[in-house]
Scaffold this motif. Structure first.
Motif, PDB file in Angstrom:
ATOM      1  N   PHE A   1       0.862  -1.169   0.028  1.00 15.57           N
ATOM      2  CA  PHE A   1       0.034   0.092  -0.005  1.00 15.57           C
ATOM      3  C   PHE A   1       0.997   1.383   0.113  1.00 15.57           C
TER       4      PHE A   1
ATOM      5  N   ALA B   1       2.818   1.562  -3.453  1.00 16.49           N
ATOM      6  CA  ALA B   1       1.764   2.014  -4.395  1.00 16.49           C
ATOM      7  C   ALA B   1       1.350   3.526  -4.257  1.00 16.49           C
ATOM      8  N   LEU B   2       1.213   4.071  -3.111  1.00 16.50           N
ATOM      9  CA  LEU B   2       0.884   5.668  -2.974  1.00 16.50           C
ATOM     10  C   LEU B   2       2.235   6.332  -3.243  1.00 16.50           C
TER      11      LEU B   2
ATOM     12  N   LEU C   1      -2.836  -1.016  -6.491  1.00 10.93           N
ATOM     13  CA  LEU C   1      -3.945  -0.448  -5.332  1.00 10.93           C
ATOM     14  C   LEU C   1      -5.180  -1.310  -5.810  1.00 10.93           C
ATOM     15  N   THR C   2      -5.465  -1.599  -7.113  1.00  9.21           N
ATOM     16  CA  THR C   2      -6.576  -2.358  -7.822  1.00  9.21           C
ATOM     17  C   THR C   2      -6.511  -3.721  -7.314  1.00  9.21           C
TER      18      THR C   2
ATOM     19  N   LEU D   1      -4.787  -4.786  -4.627  1.00 13.75           N
ATOM     20  CA  LEU D   1      -4.872  -4.680  -3.081  1.00 13.75           C
ATOM     21  C   LEU D   1      -6.456  -4.834  -2.918  1.00 13.75           C
ATOM     22  N   VAL D   2      -7.355  -3.910  -3.576  1.00 17.51           N
ATOM     23  CA  VAL D   2      -8.786  -3.876  -2.898  1.00 17.51           C
ATOM     24  C   VAL D   2      -9.326  -5.058  -3.215  1.00 17.51           C
TER      25      VAL D   2
END
Length: 140
Positions: free
Chosen positions: A17, A20-21, A70-71, A73-74
């Motif tokens: 996370f 990714a940020l 992120l995609t 991860l969710v």
């Protein structure tokens, strides 16, 4: 009373996370202010004039990398996220070799790109080495 340590999967997820940020932030900055970002890449020179569009390519690549992480991860599938992280590690590894083979700063190649690759590989390894949960069965 002892505190419970976070699991390998949790640590890997947090690293993914944050990574990714971070790479998304780098990508946005390459798109919005490439001249301020390019010197930090480690190359002895960077594109100017008509060639400066390649900095936007890097920005788009980095932003997309962050969004892919992120995609995944969710979705909650940590094993797939682990494999995505390992595949994503090829980008900073490639960047490191590009800097080294172009006569750029070895210190930057290893401290920026090499360290990034190591962190991404660590996240992927933690995610893949964490507890396994059964894959959902397809609905027939």
């Amino acid at each position: 009373m002892s505190a419970k340590l976070p699991s390998r999967t949790t640590i890997g997820t947090v690293l993914a996370f944050v990574g990714a940020l971070f790479i998304g932030y780098v990508g946005v900055n390459y798109l919005l202010a490439p001249e301020s970002m390019a010197p930090n890449f480690g190359l002895p020179s960077w594109p100017h004039g008509e060639g400066a569009g390649f900095l936007a390519v890097k920005g788009a690549r980095d932003l997309a990398s962050g969004l892919v992480i992120l995609t995944v991860l969710v979705t909650g599938n940590r094993r797939v996220l682990g494999w995505v992280m390992l595949a994503t590690a090829l980008t900073p590894i490639g960047d490191m070799f590009i800097v080294l083979l172009s006569g750029g700063s070895a210190a930057t190649a290893f401290s920026v790109h090499g360290a990034t690759a190591a962190a991404v590989i660590l996240a992927g390894g933690l995610l893949l080495g964490g507890s396994r949960t059964p894959s959902p069965q397809p609905v027939v």
